[in-house]
Design a protein around this motif. Structure first.
Motif, PDB file in Angstrom:
ATOM      1  N   TYR A  39       0.856  -1.188   0.000  1.00  0.00           N
ATOM      2  CA  TYR A  39       0.000   0.000   0.000  1.00  0.00           C
ATOM      3  C   TYR A  39       0.895   1.242   0.000  1.00  0.00           C
ATOM      4  O   TYR A  39       1.789   1.367   0.858  1.00  0.00           O
ATOM      5  CB  TYR A  39      -0.912   0.017   1.227  1.00  0.00           C
ATOM      6  CG  TYR A  39      -2.024  -0.990   1.180  1.00  0.00           C
ATOM      7  CD1 TYR A  39      -3.272  -0.655   0.676  1.00  0.00           C
ATOM      8  CD2 TYR A  39      -1.832  -2.294   1.637  1.00  0.00           C
ATOM      9  CE1 TYR A  39      -4.310  -1.582   0.621  1.00  0.00           C
ATOM     10  CE2 TYR A  39      -2.857  -3.221   1.590  1.00  0.00           C
ATOM     11  CZ  TYR A  39      -4.091  -2.869   1.082  1.00  0.00           C
ATOM     12  OH  TYR A  39      -5.104  -3.787   1.032  1.00  0.00           O
TER      13      TYR A  39
ATOM     14  N   LEU B 196      -9.759  -7.469   3.027  1.00  0.00           N
ATOM     15  CA  LEU B 196      -8.870  -6.338   2.758  1.00  0.00           C
ATOM     16  C   LEU B 196      -9.446  -5.460   1.661  1.00  0.00           C
ATOM     17  O   LEU B 196     -10.088  -5.942   0.732  1.00  0.00           O
ATOM     18  CB  LEU B 196      -7.477  -6.842   2.361  1.00  0.00           C
ATOM     19  CG  LEU B 196      -6.762  -7.700   3.420  1.00  0.00           C
ATOM     20  CD1 LEU B 196      -5.463  -8.248   2.861  1.00  0.00           C
ATOM     21  CD2 LEU B 196      -6.506  -6.883   4.672  1.00  0.00           C
ATOM     22  N   ARG B 197      -9.160  -4.161   1.744  1.00  0.00           N
ATOM     23  CA  ARG B 197      -9.677  -3.193   0.794  1.00  0.00           C
ATOM     24  C   ARG B 197      -8.615  -2.785  -0.218  1.00  0.00           C
ATOM     25  O   ARG B 197      -7.416  -3.033  -0.024  1.00  0.00           O
ATOM     26  CB  ARG B 197     -10.173  -1.940   1.523  1.00  0.00           C
ATOM     27  CG  ARG B 197     -11.276  -2.203   2.534  1.00  0.00           C
ATOM     28  CD  ARG B 197     -11.653  -0.909   3.225  1.00  0.00           C
ATOM     29  NE  ARG B 197     -12.726  -1.096   4.200  1.00  0.00           N
ATOM     30  CZ  ARG B 197     -13.190  -0.150   4.997  1.00  0.00           C
ATOM     31  NH1 ARG B 197     -12.663   1.071   4.928  1.00  0.00           N
ATOM     32  NH2 ARG B 197     -14.159  -0.396   5.846  1.00  0.00           N
TER      33      ARG B 197
ATOM     34  N   TYR C  84      -7.089   2.592   1.939  1.00  0.00           N
ATOM     35  CA  TYR C  84      -7.405   2.997   3.302  1.00  0.00           C
ATOM     36  C   TYR C  84      -7.059   4.464   3.480  1.00  0.00           C
ATOM     37  O   TYR C  84      -6.043   4.952   2.929  1.00  0.00           O
ATOM     38  CB  TYR C  84      -6.599   2.172   4.319  1.00  0.00           C
ATOM     39  CG  TYR C  84      -6.969   0.712   4.365  1.00  0.00           C
ATOM     40  CD1 TYR C  84      -7.982   0.262   5.199  1.00  0.00           C
ATOM     41  CD2 TYR C  84      -6.303  -0.216   3.573  1.00  0.00           C
ATOM     42  CE1 TYR C  84      -8.331  -1.087   5.249  1.00  0.00           C
ATOM     43  CE2 TYR C  84      -6.650  -1.552   3.613  1.00  0.00           C
ATOM     44  CZ  TYR C  84      -7.653  -1.984   4.455  1.00  0.00           C
ATOM     45  OH  TYR C  84      -7.996  -3.307   4.488  1.00  0.00           O
TER      46      TYR C  84
ATOM     47  N   GLY D 112      -6.635   7.355   8.919  1.00  0.00           N
ATOM     48  CA  GLY D 112      -7.569   6.490   9.618  1.00  0.00           C
ATOM     49  C   GLY D 112      -6.916   5.653  10.691  1.00  0.00           C
ATOM     50  O   GLY D 112      -5.701   5.746  10.956  1.00  0.00           O
TER      51      GLY D 112
ATOM     52  N   SER E 246      -6.816   2.223  10.666  1.00  0.00           N
ATOM     53  CA  SER E 246      -6.479   0.878  10.216  1.00  0.00           C
ATOM     54  C   SER E 246      -5.014   0.578  10.484  1.00  0.00           C
ATOM     55  O   SER E 246      -4.184   1.489  10.578  1.00  0.00           O
ATOM     56  CB  SER E 246      -6.767   0.743   8.718  1.00  0.00           C
ATOM     57  OG  SER E 246      -5.900   1.581   7.981  1.00  0.00           O
ATOM     58  N   PRO E 247      -4.662  -0.712  10.653  1.00  0.00           N
ATOM     59  CA  PRO E 247      -3.243  -1.055  10.835  1.00  0.00           C
ATOM     60  C   PRO E 247      -2.373  -0.553   9.689  1.00  0.00           C
ATOM     61  O   PRO E 247      -1.213  -0.187   9.904  1.00  0.00           O
ATOM     62  CB  PRO E 247      -3.265  -2.584  10.903  1.00  0.00           C
ATOM     63  CG  PRO E 247      -4.646  -2.930  11.361  1.00  0.00           C
ATOM     64  CD  PRO E 247      -5.535  -1.896  10.776  1.00  0.00           C
TER      65      PRO E 247
ATOM     66  N   GLU F  49      -1.739   3.132  10.370  1.00  0.00           N
ATOM     67  CA  GLU F  49      -0.873   3.349  11.534  1.00  0.00           C
ATOM     68  C   GLU F  49       0.582   3.033  11.221  1.00  0.00           C
ATOM     69  O   GLU F  49       1.491   3.770  11.610  1.00  0.00           O
ATOM     70  CB  GLU F  49      -1.381   2.498  12.696  1.00  0.00           C
ATOM     71  CG  GLU F  49      -2.733   2.955  13.249  1.00  0.00           C
ATOM     72  CD  GLU F  49      -3.195   2.098  14.400  1.00  0.00           C
ATOM     73  OE1 GLU F  49      -2.433   1.188  14.776  1.00  0.00           O
ATOM     74  OE2 GLU F  49      -4.301   2.334  14.919  1.00  0.00           O
TER      75      GLU F  49
ATOM     76  N   LEU G   1      -7.645  -9.103  15.531  1.00  0.00           N
ATOM     77  CA  LEU G   1      -8.429  -8.825  14.323  1.00  0.00           C
ATOM     78  C   LEU G   1      -9.910  -9.044  14.540  1.00  0.00           C
ATOM     79  O   LEU G   1     -10.739  -8.465  13.830  1.00  0.00           O
ATOM     80  CB  LEU G   1      -7.950  -9.727  13.176  1.00  0.00           C
ATOM     81  CG  LEU G   1      -6.515  -9.483  12.696  1.00  0.00           C
ATOM     82  CD1 LEU G   1      -6.104 -10.572  11.725  1.00  0.00           C
ATOM     83  CD2 LEU G   1      -6.392  -8.117  12.023  1.00  0.00           C
TER      84      LEU G   1
ATOM     85  N   GLY H  71     -11.931  -5.895  15.112  1.00  0.00           N
ATOM     86  CA  GLY H  71     -11.719  -4.775  14.206  1.00  0.00           C
ATOM     87  C   GLY H  71     -12.920  -4.516  13.329  1.00  0.00           C
ATOM     88  O   GLY H  71     -13.838  -5.330  13.226  1.00  0.00           O
TER      89      GLY H  71
ATOM     90  N   GLU I 220     -13.112  -4.676  10.239  1.00  0.00           N
ATOM     91  CA  GLU I 220     -13.163  -5.527   9.055  1.00  0.00           C
ATOM     92  C   GLU I 220     -13.646  -6.936   9.388  1.00  0.00           C
ATOM     93  O   GLU I 220     -13.769  -7.771   8.499  1.00  0.00           O
ATOM     94  CB  GLU I 220     -11.773  -5.620   8.407  1.00  0.00           C
ATOM     95  CG  GLU I 220     -11.159  -4.272   8.042  1.00  0.00           C
ATOM     96  CD  GLU I 220     -12.019  -3.516   7.057  1.00  0.00           C
ATOM     97  OE1 GLU I 220     -12.596  -4.165   6.177  1.00  0.00           O
ATOM     98  OE2 GLU I 220     -12.130  -2.294   7.169  1.00  0.00           O
TER      99      GLU I 220
ATOM    100  N   THR J   4     -15.018 -10.490   6.686  1.00  0.00           N
ATOM    101  CA  THR J   4     -14.034 -11.531   6.441  1.00  0.00           C
ATOM    102  C   THR J   4     -14.690 -12.889   6.341  1.00  0.00           C
ATOM    103  O   THR J   4     -15.174 -13.417   7.339  1.00  0.00           O
ATOM    104  CB  THR J   4     -12.992 -11.548   7.574  1.00  0.00           C
ATOM    105  OG1 THR J   4     -12.460 -10.236   7.713  1.00  0.00           O
ATOM    106  CG2 THR J   4     -11.877 -12.521   7.261  1.00  0.00           C
TER     107      THR J   4
END
Length: 820
Positions: free
Chosen positions: A57, A81-82, A85, A89, A91-92, A95, A110, A113, A115, A119
């Motif tokens: 990413y 997963l997207r 992100y 935000g 999201s991991p 971060e 997870l 979370g 998401e 999943t």
């Protein structure tokens, strides 16, 4: 294009995983840039860190958004997963990008979370590593190993992240960079193309004679291949990402030459057009790809859609046997200490040692794993083992690969799911890159095999439940033939609510039933079983069709469920060739007449069962000539997203008209051909042939008058004399009638009816009354008793006797076998 064979040459089999990963990554980062360099770097995370997915990413044109630039492995959607992100935000991914610190997340972290609900996959762990300093993007990797990423796995991922962050050498389309001999760069707005010398030589052009236009190169291609090429070189038909295809170019003499194009569309920046960059090579001289780690990604994609153990076996064979030029592949599941054969390829028995010649998914005869110490050791160690030609192995393994044998344990969920054996007849050289490929494929196949085995088990459970709720076999009918088919939906594993039934009734009547309960779940299946049982019970009681359906409607309303059901019920009189049809919100029956025409019966209908309490279910009469076929079906056969029910019913009628009713099973199979399978499909067909010999029947309503028994005896005598019954049998029949009519008049109220029939030289005498209580045969009668002997007399003189429920009462019957 750099090949992993050069990477593997520097990898020693005695090095640790991080050391081998570092050698492979060094080879990739120092080689000439290719359009797929980033993907090839990510593939090392699959091979050396056991990742199921790896992606990068990076900030896009909008720095506030982190976009997925490249990925390898299983589809990201399996893990929720997207594509992107928000950089700001929580999201991991965001971060790790902002802080520059890695995140290691297990299933527990997870689960809570945002998401989690997206999943569909099982438990997994995620690693997010920054690419260099904060703000440079991040590497995300996923593993399904129960323990997450181990120490060596984390070290390998850090090496991969470092390799991703290293700037790539000047690529084939770098602005002002030197173009590789096999590379090209196409400007998507102008069609101007820069090509290397090798590409010009493949097209038979000189540097001075080439005008730089892509149309010049396309003009040398075989016309049939132009559409595929145009879909690549036109921006409107290509999205950002990799493309690969093979095409042919014309030669001055001889057959066309096959070329392979590998390219990637790069988005244009400010003031720059989008570019297609890549390589072109002679496909006839390309390596087979056995050392290309990209095969891991292709296998992962195939296994992602493998729903059954058989599908997993096919995917493994397709990914390994031909590319590795192997002579045979065996795949087997490990159950306790025994192996169960899943795939033998090739399937011919003579291609395998005697021990391996077993039927599909059948346990090896007397061959537990401990009978093959070498295989047992490989499974115990849990890593791939390779033996070259001439290795000292037990015969059961040596004969699988006399020129070389690879044994791949298939790990999954902290245990061994099975083993894959790959054998060669001629001596085969195993390179380090090939070992890495086999190890990566084994991990992917093990996880897929575990998922498929669970799917197979659930599918078998669903199928068993469905089979227990439907008739195991249809009864043999007098004067008719019936067949049924049921196809469960292919979408998911939930049991459906469609059902059918064929119910033999008294007096050569048959009830045909088909229905559909709302929904696809255990509740729908439960209601379906209850409704089928209820309809069968109400029909056996002798109620007319409208009463049977009305009783079922009342029962469903009283059940604690919000589900409703549709139903079609047809009561066929086999003797008269007539029928009564009742519909409760269901599709109309379709009749195929003996002249070959088909008719959708416009039968009146009531609402679905379980909707309204005070309602009527009208009956529609049908006339059946010998040779008529009745078809009842559920909406899964005639309804589709692009077709309404009316059009589907018309198509069903047309196909039924064109079928040969002599082979009813083939007719049913033909009608199911092409079913969409988005819903359950139930189909019930009956061909009415008519009775070869029609029974003789007569009835008499018994009046409640003092001389009622004498009138019944006189009617019986007159009827039996007309039927040619002997005097001895007639005397016995008169005794039985006297006793049955007397019992009905004395012990019941309401109407009494005497029925007589002669079927296949068997005379049946039956008396129906309005009391549901059956007569009780006395256990003993004293000499002074004045009654109670009637049933004993009937039993003594009859071949058989009994009672049947009828609408609102019962029928007591006795069978006599006339003399002669």
């Amino acid at each position: 294009m750099a090949n992993v064979v050069s990477e593997g040459a520097a990898i020693s089999g005695t090095r640790t995983a991080p050391e081998r990963a570092e050698a492979a990554l060094d080879t990739l980062t120092t080689a000439s840039a290719t359009p797929d360099r980033l993907r090839r770097v990510l593939e090392q995370a699959l091979v050396f860190a056991g990742a199921a997915f790896a992606g990068v990413y990076t900030p896009g044109d909008d720095p506030s958004e982190l976009c997925l630039a490249e990925s390898a492995g299983l589809p990201r959607t399996l893990y929720g997963l997207r594509d992107g992100y928000p950089a700001a935000g929580g999201s991991p991914v965001a971060e790790a990008h902002r802080t520059g610190h890695p995140r290691w997340l297990g299933p527990a972290e997870l689960a809570g979370g945002p998401e989690a609900r997206r999943t569909p996959s099982a438990d997994f762990s995620v690693a997010v590593l920054p690419l260099g300093a904060a703000g440079g993007g991040c590497l995300l990797a996923v593993t399904e190993h129960p323990a997450g990423f181990g120490t060596d796995d984390r070290a390998c991922l850090e090496l991969v992240a470092r390799a991703v962050a290293v700037p790539a050498p000047a690529g084939p389309a770098g602005d002002g960079g030197e173009l590789a001999p096999d590379a090209f760069s196409l400007a998507m707005d102008s069609g101007r193309i820069e090509v290397g010398d090798d590409i010009l030589r493949l097209f038979g052009l000189g540097r001075d004679g080439f005008d730089g236009r892509v149309e010049t190169l396309l003009g040398l291609c075989v016309p049939e291949d132009l559409p595929a090429l145009m879909s690549v070189v036109e921006a409107d038909h290509m999205s950002i990402g990799d493309r690969e295809l093979e095409f042919r170019i014309l030669q001055p003499s001889g057959p066309p030459k096959w070329l392979r194009l590998r390219g990637r569309l790069l988005p244009g920046g400010e003031g720059h057009a989008a570019r297609l960059v890549g390589t072109v090579a002679d496909a006839s001289t390309l390596r087979t790809g056995v050392t290309d780690v990209a095969r891991v990604q292709r296998l992962a994609a195939a296994l992602a859609t493998a729903g059954t153990v058989k599908d997993v076996g096919k995917a493994v064979v397709a990914a390994l046997r031909r590319p590795l030029r192997a002579d045979r592949i065996a795949l087997a599941e490990l159950e306790n200490d025994r192996l169960v054969v899943t795939v033998l390829d090739p399937p011919e028995p003579e291609a395998w040692p005697d021990l391996w010649r077993s039927e599909w998914r059948t346990e090896w005869p007397d061959a537990p794993v401990r009978a093959m110490p070498t295989l047992a050791a490989a499974l115990r160690e849990g890593r791939a083992r390779i033996w070259p030609a001439g290795s000292a192995l037990e015969p059961a393994l040596a004969e699988v690969g006399p020129g070389g044998l690879a044994v791949l344990p298939l790990p999954a969920g902290g245990r061994m799911a099975g083993a894959c054996l790959i054998g060669w007849d001629r001596p085969h050289d195993f390179g380090p890159d090939e070992r890495a490929l086999l190890t990566a494929c084994a991990g992917l196949a093990g996880q897929a095999l575990l998922r498929a085995h669970a799917f197979d088990a659930e599918h078998e459970l669903v199928g068993m439940l469905q089979r227990t709720l439907l008739p195991r076999r249809l009864p043999r009918l007098p004067g008719a033939v019936a067949v049924a088919r049921y196809l469960p939906t292919t979408a998911g594993l939930e049991v459906g609510g469609d059902w059918y039934d064929v119910i033999p009734l008294a007096d050569n009547h048959v009830a045909l039933v088909i229905g559909d309960v709302q929904g696809h779940n255990a509740g729908a299946a439960t209601v379906m079983g209850q409704m089928r049982t209820a309809l069968r019970a109400y029909a056996a009681e002798g109620h007319p069709p409208d009463v049977v359906v009305a009783h079922a409607n009342r029962l469903l309303l009283e059940m604690e469920t919000d589900l409703f059901a549709t139903c079609a019920y047809v009561d066929v009189d086999m003797e008269q060739g007539t029928a009564w049809c009742v519909r409760a919100g269901h599709l109309q029956p379709v009749l195929r007449h003996p002249d070959g025409t088909a008719e959708i019966v416009r039968a009146e209908g009531g609402p679905p069962l379980g909707v309204l309490g005070q309602t009527e279910f009208p009956m529609t009469p049908l006339r059946l000539l010998p040779g008529t076929v009745i078809a009842l079906t559920t909406d899964g056969l005639v309804e589709a997203p692009d077709t309404d029910i009316d059009a589907g019913m018309d198509r069903l009628a047309a196909r039924l008209a064109a079928a040969d009713p002599a082979h009813l099973g083939l007719v049913a199979d033909a009608l199911l051909t092409g079913a969409h399978r988005r819903d359950d499909v139930a189909l019930l067909l009956m061909r009415y042939d008519g009775l070869a010999v029609r029974p003789l029947r007569e009835s008499w309503t018994v009046w409640r008058v003092p001389e009622a028994v004498r009138h019944a005896r006189r009617f019986t005598r007159r009827t039996l004399r007309a039927w040619g019954i002997s005097q001895d049998t007639m005397d016995t029949a008169l005794l039985v009638v006297s006793e049955l009519v007397t019992n009905a008049l004395v012990h019941t109220d309401g109407q009494v009816r005497l029925d007589m029939s002669l079927v296949n030289h068997r005379l049946r005498l039956a008396v129906a009354d309005s009391s549901p209580r059956s007569p009780v045969k006395p256990t003993s009668i004293g000499w002074e008793a004045t009654g109670g002997r009637g049933i004993l007399l009937v039993e003594a003189v009859s071949a058989a006797w009994g009672t049947l429920p009828v609408s609102g009462g019962k029928q007591v019957w006795a069978d006599l076998v006339p003399d002669g």
